[in-house]
Enzyme design. Structure first.
Site, mmCIF file in Angstrom:
data_model
loop_
_atom_site.group_PDB
_atom_site.id
_atom_site.type_symbol
_atom_site.label_atom_id
_atom_site.label_comp_id
_atom_site.label_asym_id
_atom_site.label_seq_id
_atom_site.Cartn_x
_atom_site.Cartn_y
_atom_site.Cartn_z
ATOM 1 N N SER A 28 33.750 26.823 45.823
ATOM 2 C CA SER A 28 35.081 27.413 45.970
ATOM 3 C C SER A 28 36.111 26.673 45.113
ATOM 4 O O SER A 28 37.171 27.206 44.834
ATOM 5 C CB SER A 28 35.513 27.358 47.431
ATOM 6 O OG SER A 28 35.480 26.031 47.894
ATOM 7 N N TYR A 37 37.507 28.301 50.720
ATOM 8 C CA TYR A 37 36.803 29.381 51.410
ATOM 9 C C TYR A 37 36.784 29.164 52.928
ATOM 10 O O TYR A 37 36.623 30.102 53.688
ATOM 11 C CB TYR A 37 35.351 29.471 50.920
ATOM 12 C CG TYR A 37 35.163 30.119 49.560
ATOM 13 C CD1 TYR A 37 36.241 30.532 48.772
ATOM 14 C CD2 TYR A 37 33.876 30.328 49.062
ATOM 15 C CE1 TYR A 37 36.035 31.118 47.527
ATOM 16 C CE2 TYR A 37 33.666 30.920 47.821
ATOM 17 C CZ TYR A 37 34.744 31.322 47.060
ATOM 18 O OH TYR A 37 34.535 31.913 45.843
ATOM 19 N N GLY A 38 36.928 27.917 53.349
ATOM 20 C CA GLY A 38 36.782 27.569 54.770
ATOM 21 C C GLY A 38 37.503 28.506 55.726
ATOM 22 O O GLY A 38 36.909 29.002 56.669
ATOM 23 N N CYS A 79 28.580 24.779 47.780
ATOM 24 C CA CYS A 79 29.718 25.008 48.661
ATOM 25 C C CYS A 79 29.156 25.291 50.041
ATOM 26 O O CYS A 79 28.349 26.213 50.215
ATOM 27 C CB CYS A 79 30.505 26.210 48.141
ATOM 28 S SG CYS A 79 31.783 26.817 49.270
ATOM 29 N N ASN A 80 29.561 24.495 51.010
ATOM 30 C CA ASN A 80 29.003 24.654 52.345
ATOM 31 C C ASN A 80 29.384 25.988 52.979
ATOM 32 O O ASN A 80 28.561 26.637 53.608
ATOM 33 C CB ASN A 80 29.453 23.494 53.225
ATOM 34 C CG ASN A 80 28.695 22.228 52.891
ATOM 35 O OD1 ASN A 80 27.579 22.050 53.351
ATOM 36 N ND2 ASN A 80 29.259 21.374 52.068
ATOM 37 N N THR A 81 30.637 26.400 52.805
ATOM 38 C CA THR A 81 31.081 27.647 53.431
ATOM 39 C C THR A 81 30.329 28.833 52.839
ATOM 40 O O THR A 81 29.862 29.718 53.563
ATOM 41 C CB THR A 81 32.590 27.839 53.208
ATOM 42 O OG1 THR A 81 33.267 26.666 53.639
ATOM 43 C CG2 THR A 81 33.095 29.030 53.985
ATOM 44 N N GLU A 139 41.166 14.110 47.396
ATOM 45 C CA GLU A 139 41.906 14.642 46.235
ATOM 46 C C GLU A 139 43.087 13.737 45.867
ATOM 47 O O GLU A 139 43.494 13.704 44.710
ATOM 48 C CB GLU A 139 42.313 16.094 46.500
ATOM 49 C CG GLU A 139 41.065 16.959 46.669
ATOM 50 C CD GLU A 139 41.259 18.446 46.455
ATOM 51 O OE1 GLU A 139 42.418 18.893 46.356
ATOM 52 O OE2 GLU A 139 40.250 19.160 46.395
ATOM 53 N N CYS A 144 30.193 18.308 53.541
ATOM 54 C CA CYS A 144 31.264 18.832 52.695
ATOM 55 C C CYS A 144 31.123 18.115 51.371
ATOM 56 O O CYS A 144 30.939 16.889 51.344
ATOM 57 C CB CYS A 144 32.629 18.554 53.319
ATOM 58 S SG CYS A 144 34.017 18.858 52.182
ATOM 59 N N THR A 145 31.221 18.860 50.293
ATOM 60 C CA THR A 145 30.922 18.283 48.983
ATOM 61 C C THR A 145 31.949 17.249 48.524
ATOM 62 O O THR A 145 31.691 16.504 47.587
ATOM 63 C CB THR A 145 30.806 19.392 47.927
ATOM 64 O OG1 THR A 145 31.998 20.179 47.977
ATOM 65 C CG2 THR A 145 29.599 20.269 48.204
#
Lengths: 266, 266
Positions: free
Chosen positions: A11, A42-43, A73-75, A152, A184-185
């Site tokens: 995402s 996307y979450g 992407c996990n989601t 981030e 989570c990446t």
């Protein structure tokens, strides 16, 4: 043998940790990374929306003639893996099953911890994947929404990061988990902090590294590897805001991050 | 006199603080709130994308026959206010100008602080708006990306929130700012913490409250107010994930938050 690139998508920016693991484990493989920065995250989006976006990206990657697709992407893996596998003529590998399998393999009597974004945790995708291997596994989950912005910001060792990690992970440490899946990446960049908070007896499972291992064997099984010593190229594409992608992405993969093309999908 | 509702929109949930200020200052006015939860956040998106999304929402609100539109989103105001004002037959009021004007009115020799998301700060929109009133104003800006997830976690007084606020606001306090503009609609929920960190001598400017004042006078000037004692209704709509909108939104406006319609725009 196949010189075509591996497609990797997320995402946004987090999937670069998965790309990094692929660069390291498969140095001869070329890649194309797509970050859907126009529609990140996307979450909070519905399963249907995430499936639609993921299919659009799959089609774009197939147009680039990739030989395999990694959903970094996990989601998207939670909501779209099966749909994409059904639609794709090339193998599609998600980021959840490899991490779950590695956690299940740690074994022993201790519960397994899973951390991720609110969406990933609410989906229960890791717990389900772990229980496919170990049906009676005890899984302790916790959503950690502040970890992504901490990463981030680059505050990997800020005192606030320490307090936040203790708040989130305290209950998991108290439950005596033996392994902690970083679901989570973004989270691999917090590994030293998370290991310190959990203590040395807890194995941290980096889904990206586990996924790279699965990609390697999937290519091998299908004889899709790049020829030995082939020069690997790495392309990057985003759906919006290339400047920010590069600015933050450098924290994830350093100077391997090249200028990204902007491909607006929506 | 006009019983039509006021349209209020945001990229997501934060604009509810602006809605709350309108409920409080204009208790007779009906409202329709639109949260673009499918495409939140707007901050990292390009100006062009944000303008396109904002125009889609404007059209939807106009279809609901609103008598005025409030852009309760700093990013959308920074990128799309003029476009929407040019396109709209009803008044369009952004959230930046009112906050900037209130900050400029604080006066004195001290610099003005502005905090917001990375996108709002990078746009320089508040600094420009302040300098339209006070051309030689000294403006000290700081992006505070961790504040939004802190608010969404409800950690208004967590020790980590305190450390994060001190890290972000330390340089502004040291610069001796006399007013601090909360340039993000999530931030009013952190007011007690921010006031404590900045000290009692600094005036916090809540852009939502200032915007509600401007809405009140815009309606008055055009004789668009609802009749006195009219029963006000409040509708809510989102583009995705209604459940999460309500779950987090309750922190913003309590039980005035009703079930939201889901209106997918994209």
């Amino acid at each position: 043998m196949n010189r075509s690139p591996i497609g990797i998508f997320d995402s946004g920016i987090g999937g670069l940790t998965v790309a990094r693991a692929i660069f390291e484990q498969l140095p001869g493989e070329s890649t194309i990374y797509f970050g859907d920065t126009a529609r990140v995250p996307y979450g909070p989006k519905s399963a249907e929306t995430v499936r639609r976006y993921s299919l659009e990206i799959l089609r774009w990657l197939l147009d680039q003639r990739v030989k395999a697709v990694v959903i970094a992407c996990n989601t998207s893996t939670a909501h779209a893996l099966e749909t994409l596998q059904a639609e794709s003529p090339v193998p599609v590998i998600g980021v959840i099953e490899p991490g779950a399998a590695a956690a299940a393999a740690v074994g022993g009597e201790r519960p397994i911890g899973v951390i991720g974004t609110a969406g990933t945790i609410a989906s229960g995708a890791y717990a389900k994947a772990i229980r496919r291997t170990v049906p009676d596994a005890r899984v302790e989950q916790r959503a950690c929404p502040l970890f992504v912005p901490l990463v981030e910001e680059g505050w990997f060792e800020h005192p606030a990061a320490d307090l936040i990690a203790r708040e989130y992970l305290g209950p998991l440490a108290a439950a005596g988990v033996g392994a902690l899946v970083l679901g989570c990446t973004h989270y691999p960049l917090l590994k030293p902090l998370l290991q310190r908070v959990m203590g040395p007896g807890v194995r941290l499972i980096d889904s990206g590294e586990e996924t790279a291992r699965v990609v390697a064997s999937a290519l091998r099984e299908r004889s899709l590897q790049a020829p030995e010593g082939a020069p690997a190229t790495h392309r990057f594409a985003v759906s919006d805001d290339e400047a920010r992608f590069r600015q933050v992405g450098v924290r994830f993969i350093g100077d391997r991050l090249a200028r990204a093309e902007v491909v607006p999908l929506a």
